[in-house]
Write an enzyme that holds these catalytic residues in place. Sequence first.
Site, PDB file in Angstrom:
ATOM      1  N   ASP A  94      -0.883  23.352  -4.246  1.00  0.00           N
ATOM      2  CA  ASP A  94      -0.948  24.033  -2.672  1.00  0.00           C
ATOM      3  C   ASP A  94       0.223  23.526  -2.028  1.00  0.00           C
ATOM      4  OD1 ASP A  94      -2.050  25.259  -0.512  1.00  0.00           O
ATOM      5  OD2 ASP A  94      -3.234  26.591  -1.698  1.00  0.00           O
ATOM      6  N   HIS A 110       3.067  23.741  -1.875  1.00  0.00           N
ATOM      7  CA  HIS A 110       3.637  24.194  -0.993  1.00  0.00           C
ATOM      8  C   HIS A 110       4.329  23.337   0.635  1.00  0.00           C
ATOM      9  CE1 HIS A 110       0.339  27.141  -1.705  1.00  0.00           C
ATOM     10  NE2 HIS A 110       1.584  27.339  -2.920  1.00  0.00           N
TER      11      HIS A 110
END
Length: 343
Positions: free
Chosen positions: A151, A178
Amino acid sequence: MLVADSDPRAYDKNGHCGTVDHKGNGCRPFILFKSTDGGGITGEGVIDGQGGKPIKEHDESWWQLARRAQTEGGAQNVPRLIEIDDASHIIFHGITLRNSPGFHVTLKNARDATFWGVRVDTPANARNTDGIDPISSQNILIAHSFIRTGDDNVAIKAGAAGATRHVVLVDNHFYWGHGMSIGSETAGGVSDIQVRDLTLDGTTSGLRIKSDISRGGVVSDVHYENICMRGNRRPLDFDTRYDAHAIGNNIPVYRDIFLNHVSGETGQLVLRGYDAVHPLQFALNGVSFNNTARWLIESAKIVIGPDGVTPAPPREVALPPSLVSTDCAKNWLPFPVTDTPGV
Protein backbone atom coordinates in the site's frame (compact mmCIF):
# COMPACT_ATOMS: atom_id res chain seq x y z
CA MET A 1 14.71 -12.34 14.30
CA LEU A 2 11.48 -11.60 16.13
CA VAL A 3 8.44 -13.40 14.70
CA ALA A 4 4.85 -12.39 15.42
CA ASP A 5 2.34 -14.87 16.79
CA SER A 6 -0.22 -16.10 14.26
CA ASP A 7 -2.94 -16.68 16.89
CA PRO A 8 -5.69 -13.99 16.70
CA ARG A 9 -6.38 -14.49 20.41
CA ALA A 10 -2.99 -12.95 21.18
CA TYR A 11 -4.19 -9.61 19.75
CA ASP A 12 -7.92 -9.73 20.37
CA LYS A 13 -9.73 -6.64 21.70
CA ASN A 14 -13.39 -7.49 21.30
CA GLY A 15 -13.72 -11.04 20.01
CA HIS A 16 -13.38 -9.96 16.37
CA CYS A 17 -9.64 -10.29 15.67
CA GLY A 18 -9.17 -12.62 12.71
CA THR A 19 -12.65 -11.95 11.28
CA VAL A 20 -14.33 -9.65 8.76
CA ASP A 21 -16.86 -7.13 10.07
CA HIS A 22 -17.86 -3.51 9.43
CA LYS A 23 -15.40 -1.78 11.80
CA GLY A 24 -12.05 -3.48 11.48
CA ASN A 25 -10.48 -2.37 14.75
CA GLY A 26 -10.62 -5.63 16.66
CA CYS A 27 -6.87 -6.33 17.04
CA ARG A 28 -4.10 -4.90 19.15
CA PRO A 29 -0.70 -4.42 17.47
CA PHE A 30 2.22 -6.80 17.83
CA ILE A 31 4.33 -4.03 19.43
CA LEU A 32 2.89 -0.93 21.14
CA PHE A 33 4.61 2.24 22.37
CA LYS A 34 1.95 3.93 24.51
CA SER A 35 2.55 7.26 26.30
CA THR A 36 6.29 6.63 26.38
CA ASP A 37 8.97 9.32 26.48
CA GLY A 38 12.01 7.80 24.85
CA GLY A 39 12.61 4.36 23.45
CA GLY A 40 12.64 2.69 20.07
CA ILE A 41 14.06 -0.26 18.20
CA THR A 42 17.63 -0.33 16.90
CA GLY A 43 19.95 -2.93 15.44
CA GLU A 44 20.28 -5.01 12.30
CA GLY A 45 17.60 -7.55 13.18
CA VAL A 46 14.28 -8.47 11.54
CA ILE A 47 10.74 -8.22 12.88
CA ASP A 48 8.45 -10.44 10.81
CA GLY A 49 4.67 -10.06 11.10
CA GLN A 50 3.93 -13.40 9.37
CA GLY A 51 1.20 -11.79 7.27
CA GLY A 52 1.44 -14.42 4.58
CA LYS A 53 1.39 -17.43 6.92
CA PRO A 54 -1.85 -19.23 7.86
CA ILE A 55 -3.65 -17.76 10.84
CA LYS A 56 -3.74 -20.27 13.67
CA GLU A 57 -6.77 -22.56 13.36
CA HIS A 58 -7.80 -20.80 10.11
CA ASP A 59 -7.55 -21.76 6.45
CA GLU A 60 -6.28 -18.36 5.29
CA SER A 61 -3.49 -15.91 6.03
CA TRP A 62 -3.91 -12.38 7.37
CA TRP A 63 -3.42 -11.05 3.84
CA GLN A 64 -6.00 -13.44 2.42
CA LEU A 65 -8.41 -12.27 5.11
CA ALA A 66 -7.83 -8.66 4.03
CA ARG A 67 -8.43 -9.55 0.40
CA ARG A 68 -11.62 -11.42 1.33
CA ALA A 69 -12.84 -8.35 3.23
CA GLN A 70 -12.36 -6.29 0.08
CA THR A 71 -14.39 -8.80 -1.94
CA GLU A 72 -17.17 -8.96 0.65
CA GLY A 73 -17.31 -5.21 1.21
CA GLY A 74 -16.28 -5.45 4.87
CA ALA A 75 -13.29 -4.58 7.02
CA GLN A 76 -10.56 -6.98 8.06
CA ASN A 77 -9.58 -7.30 11.71
CA VAL A 78 -5.81 -7.78 11.52
CA PRO A 79 -3.00 -6.62 13.80
CA ARG A 80 -0.60 -3.86 12.85
CA LEU A 81 3.04 -4.60 13.39
CA ILE A 82 3.95 -1.49 15.46
CA GLU A 83 1.86 1.36 16.88
CA ILE A 84 3.32 4.47 18.49
CA ASP A 85 0.58 6.36 20.37
CA ASP A 86 0.92 9.54 22.45
CA ALA A 87 4.68 8.99 22.61
CA SER A 88 7.77 11.14 22.14
CA HIS A 89 11.50 10.86 21.44
CA ILE A 90 11.30 7.56 19.55
CA ILE A 91 14.19 6.20 17.45
CA PHE A 92 14.14 3.34 14.92
CA HIS A 93 17.53 2.57 13.39
CA GLY A 94 18.79 -0.21 11.12
CA ILE A 95 15.84 -2.52 11.71
CA THR A 96 14.02 -4.52 9.00
CA LEU A 97 10.23 -4.72 9.30
CA ARG A 98 8.49 -7.15 7.02
CA ASN A 99 5.30 -9.06 6.27
CA SER A 100 3.00 -7.11 8.57
CA PRO A 101 -0.61 -8.33 8.59
CA GLY A 102 -1.67 -4.65 8.38
CA PHE A 103 0.18 -1.35 8.57
CA HIS A 104 3.85 -1.71 9.51
CA VAL A 105 4.27 1.44 11.64
CA THR A 106 1.67 4.02 12.64
CA LEU A 107 2.36 7.07 14.75
CA LYS A 108 -0.61 8.83 16.34
CA ASN A 109 -0.10 11.99 18.36
CA ALA A 110 3.64 11.32 18.39
CA ARG A 111 6.38 13.92 18.84
CA ASP A 112 10.03 13.82 17.85
CA ALA A 113 10.40 10.45 16.12
CA THR A 114 13.27 9.37 13.87
CA PHE A 115 13.41 6.48 11.38
CA TRP A 116 16.97 6.09 10.07
CA GLY A 117 18.17 3.29 7.84
CA VAL A 118 14.94 1.33 8.22
CA ARG A 119 13.81 -1.31 5.72
CA VAL A 120 10.17 -2.22 5.14
CA ASP A 121 9.81 -5.31 2.95
CA THR A 122 6.43 -6.82 2.09
CA PRO A 123 4.94 -8.15 -1.18
CA ALA A 124 3.10 -5.79 -3.51
CA ASN A 125 -0.15 -7.78 -3.28
CA ALA A 126 -0.39 -7.63 0.54
CA ARG A 127 -3.43 -5.39 1.00
CA ASN A 128 -3.36 -2.40 3.40
CA THR A 129 0.23 -2.87 4.49
CA ASP A 130 1.39 0.77 4.61
CA GLY A 131 5.04 1.32 5.46
CA ILE A 132 5.27 4.28 7.85
CA ASP A 133 2.24 6.49 8.63
CA PRO A 134 2.62 9.63 10.76
CA ILE A 135 -0.89 10.60 11.93
CA SER A 136 -1.63 13.81 13.86
CA SER A 137 2.06 13.92 14.75
CA GLN A 138 4.89 16.45 14.71
CA ASN A 139 8.63 16.56 14.21
CA ILE A 140 9.06 13.29 12.33
CA LEU A 141 12.20 12.38 10.35
CA ILE A 142 12.41 9.46 7.88
CA ALA A 143 15.88 9.18 6.37
CA HIS A 144 18.12 6.78 4.44
CA SER A 145 15.39 4.11 4.39
CA PHE A 146 14.18 1.54 1.86
CA ILE A 147 10.46 0.74 1.59
CA ARG A 148 8.47 -1.66 -0.58
CA THR A 149 5.02 -2.75 0.47
CA GLY A 150 1.45 -3.47 -0.58
CA ASP A 151 0.00 0.00 0.00
CA ASP A 152 1.34 3.50 0.68
CA ASN A 153 5.10 3.45 1.16
CA VAL A 154 4.63 6.44 3.46
CA ALA A 155 1.28 8.13 4.20
CA ILE A 156 1.14 11.37 6.18
CA LYS A 157 -2.32 11.82 7.71
CA ALA A 158 -4.21 14.14 10.06
CA GLY A 159 -7.59 13.22 11.50
CA ALA A 160 -9.68 14.19 14.49
CA ALA A 161 -6.66 13.91 16.82
CA GLY A 162 -5.14 17.04 15.32
CA ALA A 163 -2.65 18.38 12.81
CA THR A 164 0.48 16.82 11.39
CA ARG A 165 3.39 19.26 11.03
CA HIS A 166 7.13 19.33 10.47
CA VAL A 167 7.72 16.02 8.70
CA VAL A 168 10.99 15.59 6.80
CA LEU A 169 11.90 12.76 4.44
CA VAL A 170 15.44 12.79 3.05
CA ASP A 171 17.42 10.30 0.96
CA ASN A 172 14.85 7.49 0.84
CA HIS A 173 14.18 4.81 -1.77
CA PHE A 174 10.68 3.47 -2.48
CA TYR A 175 9.97 0.47 -4.68
CA TRP A 176 6.62 -1.29 -5.18
CA GLY A 177 3.76 0.30 -3.26
CA HIS A 178 1.35 3.18 -3.72
CA GLY A 179 3.89 5.96 -3.41
CA MET A 180 4.75 8.98 -1.26
CA SER A 181 1.31 9.92 0.01
CA ILE A 182 -0.40 12.58 2.06
CA GLY A 183 -3.92 11.56 3.08
CA SER A 184 -6.47 10.38 2.71
CA GLU A 185 -7.39 11.74 6.17
CA THR A 186 -6.42 15.42 6.15
CA ALA A 187 -9.21 16.97 8.26
CA GLY A 188 -6.79 17.89 11.05
CA GLY A 189 -4.53 19.78 8.66
CA VAL A 190 -1.13 18.84 7.21
CA SER A 191 1.64 21.42 6.85
CA ASP A 192 5.39 22.00 6.78
CA ILE A 193 6.36 18.85 4.88
CA GLN A 194 9.72 18.42 3.12
CA VAL A 195 10.51 15.51 0.81
CA ARG A 196 14.04 15.58 -0.65
CA ASP A 197 16.24 13.16 -2.58
CA LEU A 198 13.62 10.44 -3.05
CA THR A 199 13.45 7.68 -5.66
CA LEU A 200 10.12 6.07 -6.51
CA ASP A 201 10.95 2.97 -8.53
CA GLY A 202 7.81 1.17 -9.70
CA THR A 203 5.27 2.64 -7.27
CA THR A 204 1.78 2.91 -8.77
CA SER A 205 1.50 6.58 -7.83
CA GLY A 206 4.57 8.72 -7.29
CA LEU A 207 4.02 11.95 -5.38
CA ARG A 208 0.47 11.85 -4.10
CA ILE A 209 -1.99 13.91 -2.07
CA LYS A 210 -5.39 12.25 -1.76
CA SER A 211 -8.52 13.28 0.09
CA ASP A 212 -12.22 13.95 -0.40
CA ILE A 213 -15.17 15.76 1.21
CA SER A 214 -15.65 13.04 3.85
CA ARG A 215 -12.20 13.62 5.37
CA GLY A 216 -10.66 16.69 3.71
CA GLY A 217 -8.75 19.57 5.25
CA VAL A 218 -5.98 22.02 4.42
CA VAL A 219 -2.68 20.63 3.12
CA SER A 220 -0.12 23.42 2.82
CA ASP A 221 3.56 24.27 2.63
CA VAL A 222 4.68 20.99 1.07
CA HIS A 223 8.07 20.94 -0.68
CA TYR A 224 9.28 18.18 -3.01
CA GLU A 225 12.86 18.50 -4.28
CA ASN A 226 15.21 16.27 -6.27
CA ILE A 227 12.71 13.48 -6.90
CA CYS A 228 13.36 10.63 -9.37
CA MET A 229 10.57 8.38 -10.64
CA ARG A 230 10.24 5.53 -13.10
CA GLY A 231 7.62 2.88 -13.86
CA ASN A 232 4.71 4.81 -12.30
CA ARG A 233 1.12 4.88 -13.58
CA ARG A 234 0.47 8.29 -11.98
CA PRO A 235 3.80 9.95 -11.24
CA LEU A 236 1.94 13.04 -10.02
CA ASP A 237 -1.35 12.27 -8.31
CA PHE A 238 -2.84 15.26 -6.50
CA ASP A 239 -6.57 14.62 -6.24
CA THR A 240 -9.32 16.11 -4.06
CA ARG A 241 -11.83 13.44 -5.14
CA TYR A 242 -10.15 10.29 -3.82
CA ASP A 243 -13.55 8.66 -3.25
CA ALA A 244 -15.91 9.85 -5.94
CA HIS A 245 -18.90 8.71 -3.84
CA ALA A 246 -17.82 10.43 -0.61
CA ILE A 247 -20.39 12.49 1.33
CA GLY A 248 -19.56 15.39 3.63
CA ASN A 249 -18.59 19.03 3.94
CA ASN A 250 -14.86 18.74 4.55
CA ILE A 251 -13.58 20.13 1.27
CA PRO A 252 -9.90 19.33 0.64
CA VAL A 253 -7.69 22.36 0.00
CA TYR A 254 -4.11 21.93 -1.27
CA ARG A 255 -2.07 25.13 -1.39
CA ASP A 256 1.55 26.23 -1.43
CA ILE A 257 2.73 22.94 -2.92
CA PHE A 258 6.19 23.20 -4.50
CA LEU A 259 7.79 20.74 -6.93
CA ASN A 260 11.42 21.55 -7.67
CA HIS A 261 13.55 19.34 -9.95
CA VAL A 262 11.21 16.37 -10.26
CA SER A 263 11.84 13.87 -13.07
CA GLY A 264 9.95 10.85 -14.33
CA GLU A 265 8.96 8.87 -17.39
CA THR A 266 5.43 8.57 -18.71
CA GLY A 267 1.99 8.16 -17.13
CA GLN A 268 -0.80 10.47 -16.02
CA LEU A 269 0.01 13.74 -14.26
CA VAL A 270 -3.02 14.62 -12.13
CA LEU A 271 -3.69 18.03 -10.56
CA ARG A 272 -7.38 18.01 -9.69
CA GLY A 273 -8.78 20.62 -7.33
CA TYR A 274 -12.26 20.56 -5.89
CA ASP A 275 -13.80 23.54 -7.73
CA ALA A 276 -13.06 27.09 -8.84
CA VAL A 277 -13.51 28.37 -5.27
CA HIS A 278 -11.13 25.73 -3.87
CA PRO A 279 -8.42 25.32 -6.52
CA LEU A 280 -5.09 23.62 -6.10
CA GLN A 281 -2.17 26.07 -5.76
CA PHE A 282 1.07 24.63 -7.13
CA ALA A 283 4.51 25.92 -8.14
CA LEU A 284 6.43 23.76 -10.63
CA ASN A 285 10.10 24.26 -11.47
CA GLY A 286 12.33 21.87 -13.39
CA VAL A 287 9.58 19.26 -13.66
CA SER A 288 10.42 16.89 -16.50
CA PHE A 289 8.57 13.87 -17.95
CA ASN A 290 8.53 12.15 -21.33
CA ASN A 291 6.39 13.76 -24.00
CA THR A 292 4.06 10.74 -23.79
CA ALA A 293 3.02 11.76 -20.25
CA ARG A 294 -0.44 13.33 -20.12
CA TRP A 295 -1.76 16.06 -17.85
CA LEU A 296 -5.17 15.92 -16.16
CA ILE A 297 -5.70 19.37 -14.70
CA GLU A 298 -8.93 20.68 -13.16
CA SER A 299 -9.45 23.68 -10.87
CA ALA A 300 -5.75 24.41 -10.42
CA LYS A 301 -3.60 27.53 -10.26
CA ILE A 302 -0.09 26.75 -11.45
CA VAL A 303 3.03 28.91 -11.34
CA ILE A 304 5.89 27.78 -13.59
CA GLY A 305 9.44 28.48 -12.42
CA PRO A 306 12.46 29.45 -14.58
CA ASP A 307 13.58 25.85 -15.14
CA GLY A 308 10.32 25.05 -16.89
CA VAL A 309 8.03 22.03 -17.21
CA THR A 310 7.95 19.22 -19.78
CA PRO A 311 5.53 18.41 -21.26
CA ALA A 312 3.94 21.84 -20.94
CA PRO A 313 0.68 21.79 -19.00
CA PRO A 314 -2.49 22.68 -20.94
CA ARG A 315 -2.94 26.42 -21.46
CA GLU A 316 0.81 26.84 -20.95
CA VAL A 317 1.87 25.77 -24.44
CA ALA A 318 3.84 28.97 -25.01
CA LEU A 319 6.27 28.15 -22.20
CA PRO A 320 9.71 26.75 -23.04
CA PRO A 321 10.44 23.11 -22.20
CA SER A 322 12.22 22.21 -19.01
CA LEU A 323 15.74 23.63 -19.06
CA VAL A 324 17.03 21.63 -16.09
CA SER A 325 16.18 18.00 -15.34
CA THR A 326 17.30 15.88 -12.42
CA ASP A 327 20.13 13.45 -13.15
CA CYS A 328 18.57 10.25 -11.86
CA ALA A 329 20.94 7.64 -13.25
CA LYS A 330 23.16 7.65 -10.17
CA ASN A 331 20.24 7.51 -7.75
CA TRP A 332 18.73 4.11 -8.56
CA LEU A 333 19.67 1.49 -5.99
CA PRO A 334 18.52 -2.13 -5.63
CA PHE A 335 16.56 -2.99 -2.52
CA PRO A 336 19.10 -4.19 0.07
CA VAL A 337 17.76 -7.69 0.71
CA THR A 338 19.31 -9.65 3.56
CA ASP A 339 17.28 -12.81 2.87
CA THR A 340 14.06 -13.77 1.12
CA PRO A 341 10.95 -12.49 2.92
CA GLY A 342 8.32 -15.08 3.78
CA VAL A 343 5.13 -14.90 1.73
